[in-house]
Motif scaffolding. Structure first.
Motif, PDB file in Angstrom:
ATOM      1  N   ARG A  64       0.829  -1.198   0.000  1.00  0.00           N
ATOM      2  CA  ARG A  64       0.000   0.000   0.000  1.00  0.00           C
ATOM      3  C   ARG A  64       0.868   1.254   0.000  1.00  0.00           C
ATOM      4  N   LYS A  65       0.307   2.328  -0.545  1.00  0.00           N
ATOM      5  CA  LYS A  65       1.031   3.595  -0.617  1.00  0.00           C
ATOM      6  C   LYS A  65       0.228   4.683   0.088  1.00  0.00           C
ATOM      7  N   ARG A  66       0.959   5.576   0.732  1.00  0.00           N
ATOM      8  CA  ARG A  66       0.365   6.771   1.323  1.00  0.00           C
ATOM      9  C   ARG A  66       1.126   7.978   0.781  1.00  0.00           C
ATOM     10  N   THR A  67       0.395   9.034   0.480  1.00  0.00           N
ATOM     11  CA  THR A  67       1.021  10.223  -0.095  1.00  0.00           C
ATOM     12  C   THR A  67       0.588  11.473   0.654  1.00  0.00           C
ATOM     13  N   LEU A  68       1.521  12.337   0.902  1.00  0.00           N
ATOM     14  CA  LEU A  68       1.213  13.668   1.433  1.00  0.00           C
ATOM     15  C   LEU A  68       2.095  14.669   0.713  1.00  0.00           C
ATOM     16  N   ALA A  69       1.638  15.892   0.647  1.00  0.00           N
ATOM     17  CA  ALA A  69       2.400  16.928  -0.041  1.00  0.00           C
ATOM     18  C   ALA A  69       2.195  18.252   0.663  1.00  0.00           C
ATOM     19  N   GLU A  70       3.188  19.111   0.548  1.00  0.00           N
ATOM     20  CA  GLU A  70       3.071  20.463   1.081  1.00  0.00           C
ATOM     21  C   GLU A  70       3.892  21.418   0.225  1.00  0.00           C
ATOM     22  N   THR A  71       3.410  22.640   0.143  1.00  0.00           N
ATOM     23  CA  THR A  71       4.136  23.702  -0.549  1.00  0.00           C
ATOM     24  C   THR A  71       4.219  24.883   0.395  1.00  0.00           C
ATOM     25  N   ARG A  72       5.430  25.335   0.676  1.00  0.00           N
ATOM     26  CA  ARG A  72       5.630  26.435   1.598  1.00  0.00           C
ATOM     27  C   ARG A  72       6.448  27.540   0.927  1.00  0.00           C
ATOM     28  N   PRO A  73       6.075  28.807   1.154  1.00  0.00           N
ATOM     29  CA  PRO A  73       6.917  29.895   0.651  1.00  0.00           C
ATOM     30  C   PRO A  73       8.259  29.890   1.364  1.00  0.00           C
ATOM     31  N   VAL A  74       9.289  30.350   0.678  1.00  0.00           N
ATOM     32  CA  VAL A  74      10.620  30.390   1.273  1.00  0.00           C
ATOM     33  C   VAL A  74      11.121  31.826   1.262  1.00  0.00           C
ATOM     34  N   GLY A  75      11.857  32.172   2.285  1.00  0.00           N
ATOM     35  CA  GLY A  75      12.394  33.523   2.387  1.00  0.00           C
ATOM     36  C   GLY A  75      13.534  33.740   1.416  1.00  0.00           C
ATOM     37  N   PRO A  76      13.613  34.926   0.843  1.00  0.00           N
ATOM     38  CA  PRO A  76      14.673  35.186  -0.150  1.00  0.00           C
ATOM     39  C   PRO A  76      16.069  35.191   0.452  1.00  0.00           C
ATOM     40  N   ASP A  77      16.173  35.391   1.765  1.00  0.00           N
ATOM     41  CA  ASP A  77      17.493  35.482   2.396  1.00  0.00           C
ATOM     42  C   ASP A  77      18.020  34.134   2.869  1.00  0.00           C
ATOM     43  N   ALA A  78      17.172  33.112   2.867  1.00  0.00           N
ATOM     44  CA  ALA A  78      17.598  31.796   3.342  1.00  0.00           C
ATOM     45  C   ALA A  78      18.430  31.086   2.281  1.00  0.00           C
ATOM     46  N   THR A  79      19.413  30.341   2.719  1.00  0.00           N
ATOM     47  CA  THR A  79      20.212  29.532   1.797  1.00  0.00           C
ATOM     48  C   THR A  79      19.453  28.258   1.447  1.00  0.00           C
ATOM     49  N   ASP A  80      19.895  27.580   0.386  1.00  0.00           N
ATOM     50  CA  ASP A  80      19.267  26.315   0.029  1.00  0.00           C
ATOM     51  C   ASP A  80      19.342  25.329   1.183  1.00  0.00           C
ATOM     52  N   GLY A  81      20.489  25.265   1.838  1.00  0.00           N
ATOM     53  CA  GLY A  81      20.637  24.338   2.956  1.00  0.00           C
ATOM     54  C   GLY A  81      19.652  24.624   4.065  1.00  0.00           C
ATOM     55  N   GLU A  82      19.443  25.880   4.396  1.00  0.00           N
ATOM     56  CA  GLU A  82      18.502  26.256   5.449  1.00  0.00           C
ATOM     57  C   GLU A  82      17.074  25.900   5.062  1.00  0.00           C
ATOM     58  N   ARG A  83      16.717  26.141   3.797  1.00  0.00           N
ATOM     59  CA  ARG A  83      15.359  25.811   3.341  1.00  0.00           C
ATOM     60  C   ARG A  83      15.099  24.308   3.443  1.00  0.00           C
ATOM     61  N   TYR A  84      16.063  23.524   2.984  1.00  0.00           N
ATOM     62  CA  TYR A  84      15.854  22.071   2.992  1.00  0.00           C
ATOM     63  C   TYR A  84      15.894  21.507   4.408  1.00  0.00           C
ATOM     64  N   ARG A  85      16.742  22.053   5.254  1.00  0.00           N
ATOM     65  CA  ARG A  85      16.774  21.576   6.640  1.00  0.00           C
ATOM     66  C   ARG A  85      15.455  21.873   7.354  1.00  0.00           C
ATOM     67  N   ALA A  86      14.923  23.057   7.122  1.00  0.00           N
ATOM     68  CA  ALA A  86      13.641  23.413   7.745  1.00  0.00           C
ATOM     69  C   ALA A  86      12.523  22.512   7.237  1.00  0.00           C
ATOM     70  N   ALA A  87      12.517  22.234   5.935  1.00  0.00           N
ATOM     71  CA  ALA A  87      11.475  21.371   5.362  1.00  0.00           C
ATOM     72  C   ALA A  87      11.596  19.948   5.888  1.00  0.00           C
ATOM     73  N   ALA A  88      12.833  19.428   5.974  1.00  0.00           N
ATOM     74  CA  ALA A  88      13.026  18.067   6.481  1.00  0.00           C
ATOM     75  C   ALA A  88      12.550  17.952   7.923  1.00  0.00           C
ATOM     76  N   ALA A  89      12.906  18.931   8.751  1.00  0.00           N
ATOM     77  CA  ALA A  89      12.478  18.895  10.152  1.00  0.00           C
ATOM     78  C   ALA A  89      10.964  18.956  10.258  1.00  0.00           C
TER      79      ALA A  89
END
Length: 380
Positions: A242-267
């Motif tokens: 069986r499969k379960r799916t969830l999705a989210e889309t969040r705005p990101v701040g222009p001053d955040a680095t890619d690493g910060e954006r992905y770390r926040a999303a992962a957490a």
């Protein structure tokens, strides 16, 4: 031979039954109640006072971490506030590591093991819902979509790095990050993961001792050349297909680095997974039942293993031995919640409860635990 074993084991089994009639015994492996790596640092007029102050803080910090782990986030505020003296009776033991002292200062790292029976009694009396059942390990495959291409093992992959950097110990749902070594590359590619190719998913899950695989695809939408939003789609492939799916889309701040954006999303996604598990596995003390079951056993060692697994099942409310026969033990099982939830909880402890021709039968999975043990080691 089996008859001789039954006669010799009868005394031990019924001695165990006398204790089990009053509730589950303490389990040998209760990770949900173990809080590791609590750092304490206190200063006072002298070393003894500094140590006392540090240990009091340690009790409060450990209790807070445990509550955050097992109580849904929306219910945490209902947990009564306790000082260190009130927390102490809920602690079974604690260990001190890396202790350093001076005339006025005390530093150490502490590990607390909470008393599962006392804590369950405290939260139940307080009317606070909680969950202590641990999920089987979930392998996380963080796929980054960039410029129309799927990346998984490629470097750099800030999305995979974000998941690898998350704290892993002490969670009800162990989230396992792959190493990204040659074996991983042979097992599955980014496109095969996104396509959900079952044979490939089973291969890599088996090597990591995981029961399910979460394929997490992250992509950044861009507007006018700047990141505007980060979208994450999570598809969990269970062992049952069986499969379960969830999705989210969040705005990101222009001053955040890619690493910060992905770390926040992962957490954030990791917290959602933990909270969803807690909500689905709350102990329902207002509901319950009991049933009689036959437990086929080949000897005393197997019965001891089964009884420990029963004691370690959170929704179990006690086991009573009714009778012994050649190659089997008849038991009465009490449980919280409904029967299907109880059966699911038993399965997570490698026990199978099913209806046979003559009634309920409880069996042990012969191969249970090998893969999970490997995942548990990598979790630490």
């Amino acid at each position: 031979m089996r008859q001789q074993w039954a006669m010799a084991a009868a005394g031990a089994l019924f001695a165990w039954a006398a204790a089990a009639a009053f509730g589950p015994a303490a389990a040998s492996n209760a990770e949900a109640f173990l809080v590791r790596d609590v750092a304490v640092d206190a200063t006072a007029a002298n070393a003894t006072a500094a140590r006392d102050r540090a240990l009091a803080r340690g009790h409060s910090v450990a209790f807070g971490r445990l509550i955050a782990r097992i109580v849904p986030v929306g219910e945490v505020a209902r947990v009564p506030r306790l000082d260190a003296a009130a927390i102490a009776p809920l602690v079974q033991s604690f260990e001190v590591d890396g202790e350093k002292t001076s005339r006025v200062r005390y530093l150490a790292r502490l590990t607390f093991r909470f008393d599962r029976t006392a804590l369950r009694r405290f939260l139940r009396a307080s009317g606070v819902p909680f969950a202590v059942a641990r999920s089987r390990p979930v392998l996380v495959l963080p796929v980054l979509r960039s410029a129309g291409t799927y990346l998984l093992w490629d470097r750099p992959n800030p999305w995979r790095e974000a998941w690898a950097g998350l704290p892993r110990a002490g969670k009800l749902v162990p989230l396992v990050s792959p190493a990204g070594d040659l074996q991983d590359l042979r097992d599955i590619s980014a496109r095969q993961a996104v396509a959900g190719e079952s044979a490939r998913l089973r291969a890599i899950a088996g090597r990591y001792g995981a029961e399910s695989v979460a394929v997490m695809v992250a992509s950044q939408r861009r507007a006018d050349g700047s990141p505007a939003a980060l979208r994450v789609s999570v598809t969990t492939h269970g062992a049952d297909g069986r499969k379960r799916t969830l999705a989210e889309t969040r705005p990101v701040g222009p001053d955040a680095t890619d690493g910060e954006r992905y770390r926040a999303a992962a957490a954030r996604i990791a917290r959602r997974i933990q909270e969803a598990w807690k909500s689905e596995n709350l102990l329902l003390f207002h509901r319950g039942g009991q049933l009689d079951a036959a437990v086929p056993v080949s000897g005393l060692d197997e019965w001891v293993a089964i009884s420990r697994a029963l004691a370690d099942t959170p929704s179990s409310d006690g086991t009573r031995v009714l009778a012994l026969s050649r190659g089997a033990v008849d038991v009465r099982l009490r449980y919280f919640g409904d029967i299907e939830g109880f059966r699911a909880a038993l399965r997570r402890n490698d026990l199978d409860l099913h209806r046979g021709a003559g009634g309920w039968v409880l069996r042990r999975h012969r191969d249970g635990g090998a893969g999970a043990n490997r995942a548990a080691r990598s979790e630490r």
